[in-house]
Design an enzyme around this catalytic site. Structure first.
Site, PDB file in Angstrom:
ATOM      1  N   GLU A   1       0.803  -1.235   0.000  1.00  0.00           N
ATOM      2  CA  GLU A   1       0.000   0.000   0.000  1.00  0.00           C
ATOM      3  C   GLU A   1       0.829   1.275   0.000  1.00  0.00           C
ATOM      4  O   GLU A   1       0.421   2.292  -0.577  1.00  0.00           O
ATOM      5  CB  GLU A   1      -0.975   0.011   1.184  1.00  0.00           C
ATOM      6  CG  GLU A   1      -0.349   0.061   2.558  1.00  0.00           C
ATOM      7  CD  GLU A   1      -1.403   0.307   3.641  1.00  0.00           C
ATOM      8  OE1 GLU A   1      -1.882  -0.677   4.233  1.00  0.00           O
ATOM      9  OE2 GLU A   1      -1.731   1.481   3.875  1.00  0.00           O
TER      10      GLU A   1
ATOM     11  N   SER B   1      -8.023   5.132   7.972  1.00  0.00           N
ATOM     12  CA  SER B   1      -8.545   4.647   9.271  1.00  0.00           C
ATOM     13  C   SER B   1      -7.505   4.938  10.334  1.00  0.00           C
ATOM     14  O   SER B   1      -7.818   5.370  11.441  1.00  0.00           O
ATOM     15  CB  SER B   1      -8.786   3.136   9.215  1.00  0.00           C
ATOM     16  OG  SER B   1      -9.581   2.786   8.115  1.00  0.00           O
TER      17      SER B   1
ATOM     18  N   SER C   1      -0.270   6.772   8.460  1.00  0.00           N
ATOM     19  CA  SER C   1       1.127   6.447   8.186  1.00  0.00           C
ATOM     20  C   SER C   1       1.831   7.720   7.765  1.00  0.00           C
ATOM     21  O   SER C   1       1.273   8.521   7.019  1.00  0.00           O
ATOM     22  CB  SER C   1       1.240   5.426   7.040  1.00  0.00           C
ATOM     23  OG  SER C   1       1.076   4.112   7.519  1.00  0.00           O
TER      24      SER C   1
ATOM     25  N   ARG D   1       8.994   4.607   5.863  1.00  0.00           N
ATOM     26  CA  ARG D   1       7.871   4.868   6.762  1.00  0.00           C
ATOM     27  C   ARG D   1       8.473   5.344   8.075  1.00  0.00           C
ATOM     28  O   ARG D   1       9.159   4.602   8.767  1.00  0.00           O
ATOM     29  CB  ARG D   1       7.037   3.603   6.985  1.00  0.00           C
ATOM     30  CG  ARG D   1       5.791   3.846   7.845  1.00  0.00           C
ATOM     31  CD  ARG D   1       4.991   2.570   8.031  1.00  0.00           C
ATOM     32  NE  ARG D   1       3.722   2.812   8.716  1.00  0.00           N
ATOM     33  CZ  ARG D   1       3.561   2.827  10.036  1.00  0.00           C
ATOM     34  NH1 ARG D   1       4.590   2.599  10.815  1.00  0.00           N
ATOM     35  NH2 ARG D   1       2.380   3.059  10.568  1.00  0.00           N
TER      36      ARG D   1
END
Lengths: 370, 463
Positions: A134, A188, A191, A203
């Site tokens: 993703e 939701s 990141s 990340r």
């Protein structure tokens, strides 16, 4: 694994709350091609492009449609469709009914759901998902959409004079020298990525207090049931009725550390004057609670983002994700927070296609596998 | 300010006041103003900052306050033998730079007022005879009760016994009550004629500013306002230095990631610095402390103890912190939070996110069926977990960025809250792969008040 690039061309991002689907509608179909086109493919194309709503919860964001796009040598329109992840079984059933599996095309999917529902797709619709990460898709999608030259409005924008919440104006921005940038994806959950180049990102961190928290808490506190309802309430509420401001604790500013009186010292705060006592609790409206929840979640994200930007030494912060869909209040709050707390050093940027970049990245994963 | 001027104008020791120029043990020059009633204080009228963080702009302690002087009143030097010996005692006290009793330190926070009271146990017969009635009454009231009114509590288990402060020996008591009951407290101060005791009331926390006027108008009391973070650090270092009745003040958890073998262990904050100090009160402040006088506020978050309690009250109908924790101890937050495995069907391996990690706090609550199936206890638990993990996450980011390995958590959010304490210990350990260590202190939320008390006594050599 050889990807089959025949039509239809989809990119799918199955998130924690929403499924985002991008669909490329070819507009350069030759007469010959049309003649050979199988029935279910035509039917799918027709169904998707002649409706703006699907079933009870599917929606096509027409205002985001990108017209006359050239992808992989074909010209067409890119459509942006979303529906709750909760209704994925309905979608899969549709895929089965339309014999999607007979079309011999690869279905590229990203998001957690690509993993979670992989076997369901297989058993219910005889479909094999090609799974993509993703965050890879997110970065790819952002860079692609921003690079597309359109006659439409600029993809990227910021808010001028963010300190004036009522009068700050939306202004276009060219994300030319992209890098480095901090990419904050508020779905939701959240990141936060530091992006150094097209193929180089990391990340940095994340937080579980995201859009899902806002909606979940709002549903519990106010009895609302949709994101739109929650936002509507929030727009009418006054969070200072609920939050404990520095002013409430200090009776003014906490000057020593540069905290103005209006800074929220304790969110959704309770002290003897507030939530602990029934009378006060009952005097606070649902709208106030919705507002306070929105402000709390947004400011927390802003605060964490600012820390990251500082530590990664990055001045440009791009906020994406469907928490910001039709949520101008949060966007302004984020713009304001970045500007104020960094004394103007950090700039908050936003992108029109908000939560669709993962799906776009998945589509690119099909057409231009890296 | 007129009072200050008139003080300085007085000459010699013949008047009721005299002014000394002293070098305090800390090497600070200042005017020590001595009033005939024996109280003394250091003037920072010269504008010297005395506290930590002195490089920043205005420090509240640089404001000289004639807190101990009653408006316009001057003590009569002549009078009865009792009065003269009172004066003598106070003068002796002054020679040792001791303020008069009672000795309090107060921290008025957003939710709770923390009060530390020094009860002298070395009172001589003579002293006792001369002791004014209201002072005796205050001492008796505080030490013979463990509850005050409906909401005041003395944390007896935290009492420090036989402590020596400023040349006196006594017990240090730790008392708390909700800030909401402040008017009652001020009223009590008025009823007990506190202002006649001419003692300095050192107060910190936001309430020291907010209630300053109320103290003045309702009880004729002048607060000496001190910065809360200065006091926090001073108080922490003091308690760590004197110890907890022979036991260490500081502790950590060994094997925090394993609930079976997770055990509380004492430790010393020996090589204190640098440390990251996370103060979790109504809201949260995070400080990087490099030395006693060198610290900076790194950041804060508004999602603190107040948020936990407020949200809990709203979601479950509970009314106290204790109730909220009780509920949380019995709940299951995984019914409320959306975990990584709820989204991925398992771990999100690529970025090291286990399936059991929370992806979206309260994420299940947008779904009606789930809302209908959870219990209040689950909501309380989820609220606790969410707030705690958020603080842990932010603390960890700060620790990494400031390159500090020791993270000390204080504040009354952690009072009787082993769930959060263990969770923080776990989070620091797990997410840093063992690099960071979470430390805790027994006196949790009282350090600000202790720091305020030490400020009162700061001219003493014993400190």
């Amino acid at each position: 694994e050889k990807l089959k690039k025949s039509f239809p061309w989809f990119g799918m991002d199955i998130g924690g709350t929403l499924v985002k689907l991008v669909y490329f509608e070819p507009k350069d179909i030759t007469a010959e091609e049309e003649q050979e086109e199988v029935e279910n493919l035509r039917s799918i194309r027709h169904y998707l492009t002649s409706n703006t709503a699907y079933g009870t919860t599917g929606i096509r964001d027409v205002h985001l449609e990108m017209k006359d796009l050239t992808l992989c040598g074909r010209t067409g329109n890119l459509h942006f469709i979303r529906f709750p992840t909760h209704d994925l079984p309905v979608f899969m059933q549709m895929g089965r009914n339309k014999h999607f599996s007979s079309l011999h095309t690869t279905l590229c999917a990203t998001g957690g759901g690509a993993y979670k529902f992989e076997s369901d797709f297989r058993t219910m619709a005889d479909l094999e998902l090609h799974k993509l990460d993703e965050l890879d898709c997110l970065v790819r999608g952002v860079l692609y959409i921003d690079s597309v030259l359109t006659s439409g409005p600029s993809e990227c924008y910021y808010f001028e004079n963010p300190s004036d919440l009522d009068h700050c104006a939306q202004k276009p921005y060219t994300l030319e020298n992209h890098y480095p940038l901090l990419l904050v994806n508020i779905g939701s959950g959240v990141s936060i990525l530091a992006v150094y180049s097209e193929n180089n990102y990391k990340r940095v961190t994340g937080t579980s207090l995201g859009g899902g928290t806002f909606l979940g808490l709002c549903c519990l506190l106010t009895g609302c049931s949709t994101f739109e309802e929650a936002l509507e309430m929030a727009s009418q509420g006054e969070s200072t009725h609920v939050d404990k401001l520095v002013r409430d604790i200090y009776g003014g500013d906490y000057e020593r550390f540069g905290l103005p009186g209006w800074t929220v010292a304790s969110s959704l705060f309770c002290d003897g004057f507030h939530m602990m006592f029934k009378e006060k609790r009952e005097s606070v409206s649902k709208e106030d609670l919705a507002r306070a929840t929105l402000v709390t979640i947004t400011n927390n994200i802003g605060s964490i983002t600012r820390m990251c930007a500082l530590n990664e030494n990055i001045e440009r912060v791009v906020f994406v994700g469907n928490f910001l869909r039709v949520n101008i209040l949060s966007m302004k709050l984020l713009a304001y927070a970045m500007d104020y707390w960094s004394k103007g050093q950090l700039k908050a940027l936003f992108l029109r296609h908000e939560g669709y970049f993962g799906a776009v990245g998945a589509l690119l994963g099909l057409l231009h596998p890296s | 300010m007129d009072k200050a001027k008139s003080l300085v104008d007085k000459k010699g020791a013949s008047g009721p006041f005299h002014v000394n120029n002293v070098q305090s043990p800390r090497g600070l020059n200042g005017l020590v103003v001595v009033a005939a009633n024996g109280s003394c204080s250091t003037s920072n009228a010269l504008g010297l900052s005395t506290g930590p963080g002195s490089s920043s702009s205005s420090s509240s302690s640089s404001t000289f306050e004639m807190h101990h002087l009653h408006r316009g009143e001057e003590k009569d030097c002549n009078g009865s033998p009792a009065k003269r010996s009172r004066l003598r005692r106070r003068t002796e006290s002054v020679k040792r730079n001791r303020p008069p009793f009672p000795w309090f330190g107060m921290d008025i926070g957003g939710t709770l007022v923390k009060l530390v009271y020094f009860e002298p146990v070395d009172i001589t017969a003579e002293e006792e005879q001369e002791e004014v009635e209201n002072l005796k009454s205050i001492r008796r009231y505080l030490t013979s009760n463990v509850a005050y009114g409906k909401t005041g509590v003395r944390d007896v288990h935290l009492e420090l016994r036989n402590l020596t402060m400023c040349g006196r020996t006594g017990n240090l008591h730790f008392i708390r009550f909700p800030t909401q009951a402040m008017p009652r407290f001020i009223q009590m101060g008025r009823d007990k004629n506190f202002s006649s005791l001419h003692t300095t009331l050192c107060a910190t926390g936001g309430g020291a500013y907010k209630f300053e006027n109320d103290f003045r108008t309702m009880a004729d009391l002048e607060l000496l306002k001190l910065d809360e973070l200065d006091c926090l650090i001073r108080g922490l270092l003091f308690i760590d230095r004197v110890g907890f009745n022979g036991h260490p003040e500081c502790y950590y958890f060994q094997n925090p990631s394993d609930p079976q073998s997770c055990v509380k262990k004492p430790c010393n904050l020996d090589n204190h610095f640098p440390m990251l100090l996370v103060n979790i009160g109504s809201g949260v402040s995070i400080l990087a402390v490099y030395s006693e006088n060198n610290y900076k506020r790194v950041t804060g978050t508004s999602l603190g103890g107040g948020t936990f309690l407020g949200l809990c009250c709203l979601l479950t109908g509970c009314e106290t912190f204790e109730e909220a924790l009780e509920m949380a101890s019995k709940g299951d937050s995984t019914n409320v939070d959306k975990l990584v495995k709820d989204i991925y069907g398992g771990d999100y391996e690529r970025f090291g996110l286990q399936g059991s990690a929370v992806a979206s706090s309260f994420g299940h609550m947008m779904c009606k069926e789930k809302r209908d199936s959870i219990r209040k206890e689950d909501l309380a638990r989820a609220t606790l977990i969410t707030i705690t993990n958020n603080i842990g996450s932010i603390a960890r980011m700060c620790a990494v960025n400031e390159k500090i390995e020791r993270v000390v958590f204080v504040g009354n959010f952690l009072r009787i809250n082993t769930v959060s304490t263990k969770l923080l210990a776990y989070a620091m350990d797990f997410w840093s792969k063992g690099q960071l260590r979470a430390l805790f202190l027994e006196h949790e939320g009282y350090f600000g008040a202790v720091g305020a008390l030490t400020e009162l006594l700061k001219t003493s050599e014993d400190l």
